[in-house]
Design an enzyme around this catalytic site. Structure first.
Site, PDB file in Angstrom:
ATOM      1  N   GLN A  85      26.513 -19.394  -4.273  1.00  0.00           N
ATOM      2  CA  GLN A  85      26.435 -19.714  -2.847  1.00  0.00           C
ATOM      3  C   GLN A  85      25.689 -21.013  -2.578  1.00  0.00           C
ATOM      4  O   GLN A  85      25.622 -21.466  -1.436  1.00  0.00           O
ATOM      5  CB  GLN A  85      25.741 -18.562  -2.111  1.00  0.00           C
ATOM      6  CG  GLN A  85      26.501 -17.261  -2.156  1.00  0.00           C
ATOM      7  CD  GLN A  85      25.731 -16.101  -1.537  1.00  0.00           C
ATOM      8  OE1 GLN A  85      24.600 -16.253  -1.065  1.00  0.00           O
ATOM      9  NE2 GLN A  85      26.339 -14.921  -1.541  1.00  0.00           N
ATOM     10  N   HIS A 148      21.893 -16.264  -1.790  1.00  0.00           N
ATOM     11  CA  HIS A 148      20.884 -16.293  -0.723  1.00  0.00           C
ATOM     12  C   HIS A 148      19.978 -17.522  -0.776  1.00  0.00           C
ATOM     13  O   HIS A 148      18.773 -17.433  -0.917  1.00  0.00           O
ATOM     14  CB  HIS A 148      20.048 -15.015  -0.764  1.00  0.00           C
ATOM     15  CG  HIS A 148      20.854 -13.765  -0.649  1.00  0.00           C
ATOM     16  ND1 HIS A 148      20.289 -12.502  -0.710  1.00  0.00           N
ATOM     17  CD2 HIS A 148      22.192 -13.571  -0.483  1.00  0.00           C
ATOM     18  CE1 HIS A 148      21.240 -11.595  -0.583  1.00  0.00           C
ATOM     19  NE2 HIS A 148      22.396 -12.214  -0.439  1.00  0.00           N
ATOM     20  N   GLU A 241      21.368  -9.719  11.628  1.00  0.00           N
ATOM     21  CA  GLU A 241      20.395  -9.789  12.714  1.00  0.00           C
ATOM     22  C   GLU A 241      20.372 -11.150  13.401  1.00  0.00           C
ATOM     23  O   GLU A 241      20.605 -12.176  12.765  1.00  0.00           O
ATOM     24  CB  GLU A 241      18.974  -9.518  12.177  1.00  0.00           C
ATOM     25  CG  GLU A 241      18.773  -8.155  11.577  1.00  0.00           C
ATOM     26  CD  GLU A 241      17.353  -7.938  11.074  1.00  0.00           C
ATOM     27  OE1 GLU A 241      17.074  -6.837  10.565  1.00  0.00           O
ATOM     28  OE2 GLU A 241      16.513  -8.869  11.202  1.00  0.00           O
ATOM     29  N   TYR A 251       9.352 -10.197   9.561  1.00  0.00           N
ATOM     30  CA  TYR A 251      10.613  -9.680  10.094  1.00  0.00           C
ATOM     31  C   TYR A 251      11.167  -8.501   9.299  1.00  0.00           C
ATOM     32  O   TYR A 251      12.269  -8.043   9.560  1.00  0.00           O
ATOM     33  CB  TYR A 251      11.613 -10.831  10.248  1.00  0.00           C
ATOM     34  CG  TYR A 251      11.207 -11.713  11.404  1.00  0.00           C
ATOM     35  CD1 TYR A 251      11.755 -11.540  12.659  1.00  0.00           C
ATOM     36  CD2 TYR A 251      10.187 -12.646  11.257  1.00  0.00           C
ATOM     37  CE1 TYR A 251      11.329 -12.304  13.741  1.00  0.00           C
ATOM     38  CE2 TYR A 251       9.754 -13.406  12.326  1.00  0.00           C
ATOM     39  CZ  TYR A 251      10.327 -13.232  13.563  1.00  0.00           C
ATOM     40  OH  TYR A 251       9.891 -13.968  14.640  1.00  0.00           O
ATOM     41  N   TYR A 262      24.933  -2.037  -0.846  1.00  0.00           N
ATOM     42  CA  TYR A 262      26.374  -2.074  -1.052  1.00  0.00           C
ATOM     43  C   TYR A 262      26.798  -0.847  -1.843  1.00  0.00           C
ATOM     44  O   TYR A 262      26.208  -0.526  -2.886  1.00  0.00           O
ATOM     45  CB  TYR A 262      26.770  -3.345  -1.795  1.00  0.00           C
ATOM     46  CG  TYR A 262      26.584  -4.590  -0.961  1.00  0.00           C
ATOM     47  CD1 TYR A 262      27.454  -4.881   0.084  1.00  0.00           C
ATOM     48  CD2 TYR A 262      25.521  -5.459  -1.204  1.00  0.00           C
ATOM     49  CE1 TYR A 262      27.273  -6.017   0.870  1.00  0.00           C
ATOM     50  CE2 TYR A 262      25.334  -6.594  -0.428  1.00  0.00           C
ATOM     51  CZ  TYR A 262      26.213  -6.861   0.604  1.00  0.00           C
ATOM     52  OH  TYR A 262      26.024  -7.975   1.375  1.00  0.00           O
TER      53      TYR A 262
END
Length: 370
Positions: A85, A148, A241, A251, A262
């Site tokens: 990613q 990520h 979110e 958070y 998953y």
């Protein structure tokens, strides 16, 4: 009961009254293709002269002029690692770009021994060339994971810079202030650490951290009225979110979540709230896989002013969110499964909204009302 003549007058009065009531009719939006042939485009910025710069995850920075994609990529970027990613990610212009020509970019940088992390740099841009490139930040620790990276950039009203980071697939690190994973970073425009960052004087905490407890933030925008920083992040299986970012706040990831592992299974404590952790403004379950975000401030789309626009990868749509201050009111879903995976959505200076699609042959589209 009214007499016939009275009934006729009554009906006309009722009809006239109804015409004065604003109707909440869903907008009909067309996506007009501007260019295609982009390789997994990730972010875009609009220059004062009308040129558009687009990052490609594979490591190229492209330029679009007069509705055409320039055949040559911009030169002068550092080595960029396309790793899962990761790659060339978010872009932002300095608030005084017209005079200083600074373009900021986030990317996956590598250390051969310890792996990859999200880096931040800037360079002077002119006529297809990036020069005087300066490294401003490198997240630590590095790892060989492919997930990520976060990578969105925004400037607030004071001129400070925010960079979103992901947990790099290591959930518990998002609760570790000695790690940048899963945190929102705040810096001055030249990379210096602001003296009022909340953890500057906290032992063992990394001073760049503005707040923490995030999974993978891939959208950021500044609220046009309050100036507050808003982000969105990917949940796991459910639990995407939208958050208002506060200095020093936690958070919650992975202690609290609206999603699950998953394939099923509890995450963290298996709860959705805890007193010392921030709850989101809204969340999506099932996940839409949000990416890219902007507040709309123009008048091209009647009734949209103040809306929060979010692109979606998995659900291949645009979510238009109506807010009352900081409170969620409603959601309208647009272009569902029309153009593909939407990686970014931004408002251009002309008031139009543009989207990028995350495909091998990705494209830039302008949104127009039918």
């Amino acid at each position: 009961m009214p007499y016939p003549t009275q009934l006729s007058s009554y009906c006309w009065l009722l009809l006239f009254s109804l015409l004065l009531i604003p109707l909440n009719v869903a907008a009909k939006v067309n996506a007009v293709k501007i260019v295609d042939g982009l390789e997994h485009p990730w972010s875009m910025v609009f220059l004062p002269d009308g040129e558009i710069l687009v990052s490609e995850r594979s490591g190229q920075l492209r330029r679009i002029q007069h509705g055409k994609l320039h055949p040559k990529a911009i030169t002068g970027l550092p080595h960029i690692n396309e790793n899962g990613q990761g790659g060339l990610l978010g872009l932002a212009l300095h608030p005084q770009f017209a005079s200083n020509r600074w373009v900021y970019f986030a990317y996956a940088g590598q250390d051969e021994e310890t792996g990859f992390s999200t880096h931040l740099a800037r360079g002077h841009y002119q006529d297809g060339v990036l020069s005087d490139v300066q490294a401003l930040f490198a997240a630590k620790p590095k790892s060989f994971g492919e997930r990520h990276f976060g990578g969105r950039i925004a400037f607030d009203r004071a001129g400070d810079l925010y960079l979103t980071l992901g947990d790099r697939g290591d959930q518990d690190e998002a609760q570790n202030l000695a790690s940048h994973h899963g945190s929102l970073i705040r810096l001055h425009d030249d990379g210096r650490i602001p003296a009022d960052n909340p953890f500057v004087n906290t032992p063992n905490a990394l001073p760049e951290i503005w707040n923490y407890g995030h999974r993978n933030m891939q959208g950021i925008a500044i609220h046009p009225q309050t100036g507050s920083v808003w982000t969105h992040e990917h949940g796991p299986q459910g639990g995407d979110e939208v958050n208002i970012e506060r200095a020093g706040a936690n958070y919650g990831w992975p202690v609290i979540s609206y999603g699950e592992e998953y394939g099923g299974g509890v995450i963290g404590a298996g709860i959705t709230e805890q007193p010392d952790m921030k709850k989101p403004v809204l969340y999506w379950t099932p996940s839409i896989a949000p990416s890219g975000m902007t507040f709309y401030t123009g008048d091209t789309y009647p009734g949209w002013q103040g809306s929060l626009l979010v692109g979606a990868l998995k659900d291949k749509l645009i979510s238009r969110i109506t807010l009352d201050g900081d409170r969620y009111v409603s959601e309208e879903r647009l272009l569902e499964d029309v153009v593909g995976r939407i990686r970014d959505i931004q408002q251009a200076p002309d008031g139009y909204l543009y989207v990028l699609t995350d495909e091998t042959q990705g494209a830039l589209y302008r949104l127009e009302l039918q």
